[in-house]
Scaffold this active site. Structure first.
Site, PDB file in Angstrom:
ATOM      1  N   LYS A 287      71.084-133.816  26.237  1.00  0.00           N
ATOM      2  CA  LYS A 287      71.292-135.030  25.460  1.00  0.00           C
ATOM      3  C   LYS A 287      72.504-134.869  24.548  1.00  0.00           C
ATOM      4  O   LYS A 287      72.892-133.754  24.195  1.00  0.00           O
ATOM      5  CB  LYS A 287      70.062-135.323  24.594  1.00  0.00           C
ATOM      6  CG  LYS A 287      68.772-135.540  25.377  1.00  0.00           C
ATOM      7  CD  LYS A 287      67.560-135.389  24.478  1.00  0.00           C
ATOM      8  CE  LYS A 287      67.319-133.931  24.139  1.00  0.00           C
ATOM      9  NZ  LYS A 287      66.090-133.695  23.365  1.00  0.00           N
TER      10      LYS A 287
ATOM     11  N   ASP B  39      67.355-124.462  19.784  1.00  0.00           N
ATOM     12  CA  ASP B  39      66.601-125.688  19.515  1.00  0.00           C
ATOM     13  C   ASP B  39      65.623-125.482  18.367  1.00  0.00           C
ATOM     14  O   ASP B  39      65.451-126.370  17.514  1.00  0.00           O
ATOM     15  CB  ASP B  39      65.867-126.151  20.767  1.00  0.00           C
ATOM     16  CG  ASP B  39      64.973-125.078  21.377  1.00  0.00           C
ATOM     17  OD1 ASP B  39      65.222-123.873  21.160  1.00  0.00           O
ATOM     18  OD2 ASP B  39      64.018-125.438  22.093  1.00  0.00           O
TER      19      ASP B  39
ATOM     20  N   ASP C 259      72.771-131.332  22.745  1.00  0.00           N
ATOM     21  CA  ASP C 259      71.583-130.487  22.903  1.00  0.00           C
ATOM     22  C   ASP C 259      71.315-130.299  24.389  1.00  0.00           C
ATOM     23  O   ASP C 259      70.975-131.263  25.083  1.00  0.00           O
ATOM     24  CB  ASP C 259      70.377-131.134  22.212  1.00  0.00           C
ATOM     25  CG  ASP C 259      69.076-130.421  22.542  1.00  0.00           C
ATOM     26  OD1 ASP C 259      69.083-129.175  22.566  1.00  0.00           O
ATOM     27  OD2 ASP C 259      68.056-131.100  22.773  1.00  0.00           O
TER      28      ASP C 259
ATOM     29  N   THR D  89      64.690-129.086  30.105  1.00  0.00           N
ATOM     30  CA  THR D  89      64.259-130.305  30.786  1.00  0.00           C
ATOM     31  C   THR D  89      65.293-131.408  30.682  1.00  0.00           C
ATOM     32  O   THR D  89      65.594-132.085  31.658  1.00  0.00           O
ATOM     33  CB  THR D  89      62.927-130.804  30.205  1.00  0.00           C
ATOM     34  OG1 THR D  89      61.955-129.764  30.316  1.00  0.00           O
ATOM     35  CG2 THR D  89      62.434-132.031  30.953  1.00  0.00           C
ATOM     36  N   ARG D  90      65.837-131.588  29.498  1.00  0.00           N
ATOM     37  CA  ARG D  90      66.782-132.678  29.266  1.00  0.00           C
ATOM     38  C   ARG D  90      68.033-132.160  28.587  1.00  0.00           C
ATOM     39  O   ARG D  90      67.993-131.247  27.767  1.00  0.00           O
ATOM     40  CB  ARG D  90      66.146-133.758  28.388  1.00  0.00           C
ATOM     41  CG  ARG D  90      64.980-134.498  29.037  1.00  0.00           C
ATOM     42  CD  ARG D  90      64.368-135.471  28.053  1.00  0.00           C
ATOM     43  NE  ARG D  90      63.259-136.217  28.638  1.00  0.00           N
ATOM     44  CZ  ARG D  90      62.460-137.008  27.927  1.00  0.00           C
ATOM     45  NH1 ARG D  90      62.647-137.159  26.640  1.00  0.00           N
ATOM     46  NH2 ARG D  90      61.463-137.661  28.525  1.00  0.00           N
TER      47      ARG D  90
END
Length: 240
Positions: free
Chosen positions: A14, A95, A7, A11-12
């Site tokens: 992972k 997402d 993913d 921001t992140r």
């Protein structure tokens, strides 16, 4: 069989290894994530993979996953366990598709509101007939904190900190109280608005900060920081 789910968010970034829907290991990715993804593949030998990306990612990730596994790139043309009623399905973020898939998989026959906490707060509503109707998007925590610095002359950039009072006693605590409690009250208000309109109603809160916000909300909800990974796994099983 094992599946690696990747993913890539604003921001992140992972990745996680799942087997039979259960997470064996998850990790935050640094830089382009290539080395860590490669290490996960070497360690766990997944047979399948799926990538969800809302950024301009390094295309070598797709090549790596395609070479080592049976690969699927999540997009609006993927086979899903729900239908999309919004005007332009191609504009729905990967997402949000994964969150909707997880909601239908784990809570079938319910009206589901999935709230994702990331760069933005996304409110994703899937009705009891498994139709993704849309929802809303508002700024996330880091975006709110940064905007206070960027659009004022004197306010500083404050890092998130969960130890703050209701009544701030200095600039930092005033900002934390305003941003974090403001977000909590926004989420409470959106949930209440949906509850007025829909019965048989279920709320899921997900994202890295969901366990902190769960304690600040009025309504008792289901909080799962890994809900998106579980949705990716379900989509991978359908498409691979």
């Amino acid at each position: 069989m094992k599946t690696i789910c990747v993913d890539l968010g604003n921001t992140r970034k992972k990745a996680a290894i799942l087997e039979d829907g259960a997470i064996l290991q998850s990790t935050l990715l640094e830089n382009d994530g290539m080395d860590q993804i490669s290490e996960l593949i070497k360690t766990f030998h997944p047979s399948k993979s799926i990538l969800s990306s809302v950024i301009h990612h390094d295309k070598r990730i797709e090549i790596l996953l395609s070479d080592q596994t049976q690969f699927h790139m999540l997009q609006h043309e993927s086979k899903l366990n729900f239908s999309v009623a919004v005007g332009k399905p191609s504009t729905v973020g990967a997402d949000r598709l994964a969150l909707a898939a997880a909601a239908v998989h784990f809570f079938p026959g319910n009206n589901n509101l999935v709230i994702g906490l990331g760069s933005c707060i996304t409110y994703n509503f899937i009705d009891q007939s498994a139709v993704f109707l849309g929802g809303s998007i508002s700024p996330g925590m880091e975006m709110r904190l940064k905007s206070l610095k960027d659009y004022t002359a004197l306010l500083p950039l404050v890092e998130k900190d969960w130890n703050f009072p209701l009544i701030g006693y200095d600039t930092k605590t005033n900002i934390l109280s305003g941003v974090i409690l403001g977000m909590a009250k926004e989420i409470d208000g959106i949930i209440a608005a949906y509850e007025e309109k829909y019965s048989n109603f279920n709320v899921v809160l997900t994202g890295g900060d969901c366990t902190y916000f769960e304690r600040l909300l009025k309504k008792k909800i289901f909080a799962d920081p890994d809900f998106l990974f579980k949705g990716l796994y379900a989509i991978s099983e359908t498409n691979n």
